[in-house]
Design a protein around this motif. Sequence first.
Motif, PDB file in Angstrom:
ATOM      1  N   ILE A 312      99.057 149.326 -14.536  1.00  0.00           N
ATOM      2  CA  ILE A 312      99.204 149.019 -15.925  1.00  0.00           C
ATOM      3  C   ILE A 312      97.581 149.096 -16.419  1.00  0.00           C
ATOM      4  CG2 ILE A 312      99.365 147.172 -17.571  1.00  0.00           C
ATOM      5  CD1 ILE A 312     101.544 146.141 -15.566  1.00  0.00           C
ATOM      6  N   ALA A 313      96.549 148.723 -15.620  1.00  0.00           N
ATOM      7  CA  ALA A 313      95.017 148.587 -16.166  1.00  0.00           C
ATOM      8  C   ALA A 313      94.756 149.825 -16.371  1.00  0.00           C
ATOM      9  CB  ALA A 313      94.301 147.960 -15.153  1.00  0.00           C
ATOM     10  N   SER A 435      98.894 141.143 -17.442  1.00  0.00           N
ATOM     11  CA  SER A 435      99.542 142.238 -17.839  1.00  0.00           C
ATOM     12  C   SER A 435      99.542 142.065 -19.702  1.00  0.00           C
ATOM     13  CB  SER A 435     100.988 142.528 -17.338  1.00  0.00           C
ATOM     14  OG  SER A 435     100.791 142.910 -16.145  1.00  0.00           O
ATOM     15  N   PHE A 436     100.017 141.031 -19.973  1.00  0.00           N
ATOM     16  CA  PHE A 436     100.361 140.782 -21.374  1.00  0.00           C
ATOM     17  C   PHE A 436      98.652 140.855 -22.163  1.00  0.00           C
ATOM     18  CE2 PHE A 436     100.139 137.858 -25.040  1.00  0.00           C
ATOM     19  CZ  PHE A 436     101.224 138.082 -25.548  1.00  0.00           C
ATOM     20  N   ILE A 437      97.928 140.426 -21.453  1.00  0.00           N
ATOM     21  CA  ILE A 437      96.486 140.469 -22.099  1.00  0.00           C
ATOM     22  C   ILE A 437      96.200 141.835 -22.297  1.00  0.00           C
ATOM     23  CG2 ILE A 437      94.066 139.848 -21.913  1.00  0.00           C
ATOM     24  CD1 ILE A 437      94.579 137.672 -20.482  1.00  0.00           C
ATOM     25  N   ILE A 438      96.296 142.830 -21.098  1.00  0.00           N
ATOM     26  CA  ILE A 438      95.822 144.276 -21.421  1.00  0.00           C
ATOM     27  C   ILE A 438      96.524 144.910 -22.408  1.00  0.00           C
ATOM     28  CG2 ILE A 438      96.161 146.325 -19.961  1.00  0.00           C
ATOM     29  CD1 ILE A 438      95.302 144.799 -17.346  1.00  0.00           C
ATOM     30  N   VAL A 439      98.112 144.507 -22.519  1.00  0.00           N
ATOM     31  CA  VAL A 439      98.974 145.236 -23.587  1.00  0.00           C
ATOM     32  C   VAL A 439      98.446 144.960 -25.010  1.00  0.00           C
ATOM     33  CG1 VAL A 439     101.017 145.917 -24.169  1.00  0.00           C
ATOM     34  CG2 VAL A 439     100.441 145.837 -21.535  1.00  0.00           C
ATOM     35  N   LYS A 440      98.401 143.337 -24.928  1.00  0.00           N
ATOM     36  CA  LYS A 440      98.537 142.801 -26.519  1.00  0.00           C
ATOM     37  C   LYS A 440      97.092 142.957 -27.032  1.00  0.00           C
ATOM     38  CE  LYS A 440     100.615 140.448 -29.819  1.00  0.00           C
ATOM     39  NZ  LYS A 440     101.690 141.257 -30.574  1.00  0.00           N
ATOM     40  N   LEU A 442      93.696 143.935 -25.217  1.00  0.00           N
ATOM     41  CA  LEU A 442      92.981 145.003 -24.830  1.00  0.00           C
ATOM     42  C   LEU A 442      93.422 146.481 -25.217  1.00  0.00           C
ATOM     43  CD1 LEU A 442      91.864 143.874 -21.344  1.00  0.00           C
ATOM     44  CD2 LEU A 442      90.819 143.362 -23.437  1.00  0.00           C
ATOM     45  N   ASN A 443      94.677 146.503 -25.667  1.00  0.00           N
ATOM     46  CA  ASN A 443      95.136 148.014 -26.068  1.00  0.00           C
ATOM     47  C   ASN A 443      95.109 148.925 -24.995  1.00  0.00           C
ATOM     48  OD1 ASN A 443      96.660 149.572 -27.554  1.00  0.00           O
ATOM     49  ND2 ASN A 443      95.032 150.246 -28.850  1.00  0.00           N
ATOM     50  N   TYR A 444      95.034 148.548 -23.670  1.00  0.00           N
ATOM     51  CA  TYR A 444      94.946 149.453 -22.659  1.00  0.00           C
ATOM     52  C   TYR A 444      93.453 150.278 -22.414  1.00  0.00           C
ATOM     53  CZ  TYR A 444     100.043 149.698 -22.919  1.00  0.00           C
ATOM     54  OH  TYR A 444     101.346 149.409 -23.162  1.00  0.00           O
ATOM     55  N   LEU A 447      87.963 150.167 -19.538  1.00  0.00           N
ATOM     56  CA  LEU A 447      86.780 149.380 -18.805  1.00  0.00           C
ATOM     57  C   LEU A 447      87.304 147.933 -18.744  1.00  0.00           C
ATOM     58  CD1 LEU A 447      84.130 149.253 -17.998  1.00  0.00           C
ATOM     59  CD2 LEU A 447      83.203 148.713 -20.149  1.00  0.00           C
ATOM     60  N   MET A 448      87.767 147.316 -19.951  1.00  0.00           N
ATOM     61  CA  MET A 448      88.080 145.728 -19.756  1.00  0.00           C
ATOM     62  C   MET A 448      89.105 145.671 -18.951  1.00  0.00           C
ATOM     63  SD  MET A 448      85.570 144.718 -21.278  1.00  0.00           S
ATOM     64  CE  MET A 448      86.221 142.820 -21.181  1.00  0.00           C
ATOM     65  N   SER A 449      90.189 146.677 -18.925  1.00  0.00           N
ATOM     66  CA  SER A 449      91.446 146.433 -18.285  1.00  0.00           C
ATOM     67  C   SER A 449      91.263 146.294 -16.646  1.00  0.00           C
ATOM     68  CB  SER A 449      92.495 147.474 -18.650  1.00  0.00           C
ATOM     69  OG  SER A 449      92.787 147.431 -20.024  1.00  0.00           O
TER      70      SER A 449
END
Length: 475
Positions: A312-313, A435-440, A442-444, A447-449
């Motif tokens: 996901i990241a 996973s929710f943070i990455i999608v919602k 961080l928008n994939y 680096l941050m993911s």
Amino acid sequence: MYKKLLGQTIIYGVGAIAPRIILFILNPLLIYKIPNEGFATFTQLYAWISFVNIILSFGFETAYFRFSAEEGNEKKTFNTSFWFLFSTSTVFLALCYLFNQQLADYAGYHDNPEYIKWFAMIAFFDNLLVIPFAWLRFHNKPIKYSVVRIVQAIFQAVFTAALFFWIPQSISRSFGLDQNVDYPFFSNLAGSALGFLLLLPIIVKVRFQFITSLFRRMIKYSFPLMLAGLAFMVNENFDKSIQKGLISDEEAGAYGGCYKLAVLMTLFVTAYRMGIEPFFFKQMDKGDSKKTYAKVAEYFAFFACAVALGIIANISWLKSVFIPNKSYWIAIDIIPIIVLANLCFGIYYNFSTWYKVTDRTSVGTIISWLGAGINIALNLLALKYFRSMIGSAWATFGAYVIMMIVSYLLGQKYYPIPYRMKKMSFFLILLGVFSFIIVKYLNYNILMSNVLFLIFIGILFYSEKDMILSRIKKS
């Protein structure tokens, strides 16, 4: 014991993962060469093949493991199983050839009746190989198993590429290959036939022996597994088999293309299942079997959560490499949902041990069809009323979550296994939040993911430091 299991699982993993990675690498070519509408046809055909293979194999792979584990029974089980599957495959092949045009008309392929013939031949060869492949797994020959799988995949991939780039169209058309979408389908047929040739040394071990009394026991055991397998295929493919016509072909094709990126999680679960299934049955009569099952499930949850978040990241660059046609990216948000759904299925697979080793396979059927019913209902709701392909992905996720929970609760009642549920739940909840943070939020962002992924890995290792240290000391 765990080292041997890990070693075999890794080798089986190579056998299960490498072929799919090879075909997965081929996926960008298919997406690039085949338009969304053609890919929707391709996806639908393969969804149907998966249903047919489950019916024809009748759950006899697992039945072979179960009854071969009985002392002095392996050869009888091998012969009886093979001849039963040979019969089902031959009858199916004959029917598809006899009623070729009628079936093509019914399926919506009036102008391409050859699809039904290829479809039948692929199913025929694949079904004949079920027991020979199971024989390799039962006799602890993971290297031979993996070599055959990999050679098949390489051949199929090279043949597909050759049809696209090197073989003149005049030759392709002489085989009835008139469209680009025909190429991977025909290559699959050739790869399946090659698998038969590669496993011929095992197939010639089959003797003309069919033990009726054993067959009755096997069919009673395997019939619920077949029904459960059908339910699993509903969960895996019902969405893709009905989307064409309910949503636009563009969206249906994009869904099928992006779904294939989520296969990375499926590969991990498949590799695990290949190594673990014979192991479960060989452990069932040992005094500490329940503790073993609990530990194995926890190890799976630990590593599977790490793999899931790792995928996901890194969706932002994975989509660029493996889904080069940007028109497919409209379905990119289904990938995290399907990844998490497949993780839940892997945990469900661990929780399903209780009904397999206690011969309560009918319970597994009920659980599986409960999930399938939920999947069908949610898919119809999402597609017919909301025209939502994202809703299809959530339907698969919801089905596996319910199956996981129900199997655990029933298992604790009839065959209690001391799973550390607090720890496993912690893994899952943390995975869901990250996973929710990455999608919602961080928008994939790659680096941050991946920073979040590394934090997740650190938390997992810290929470399981005692287990990891104990494993290191024992090694």
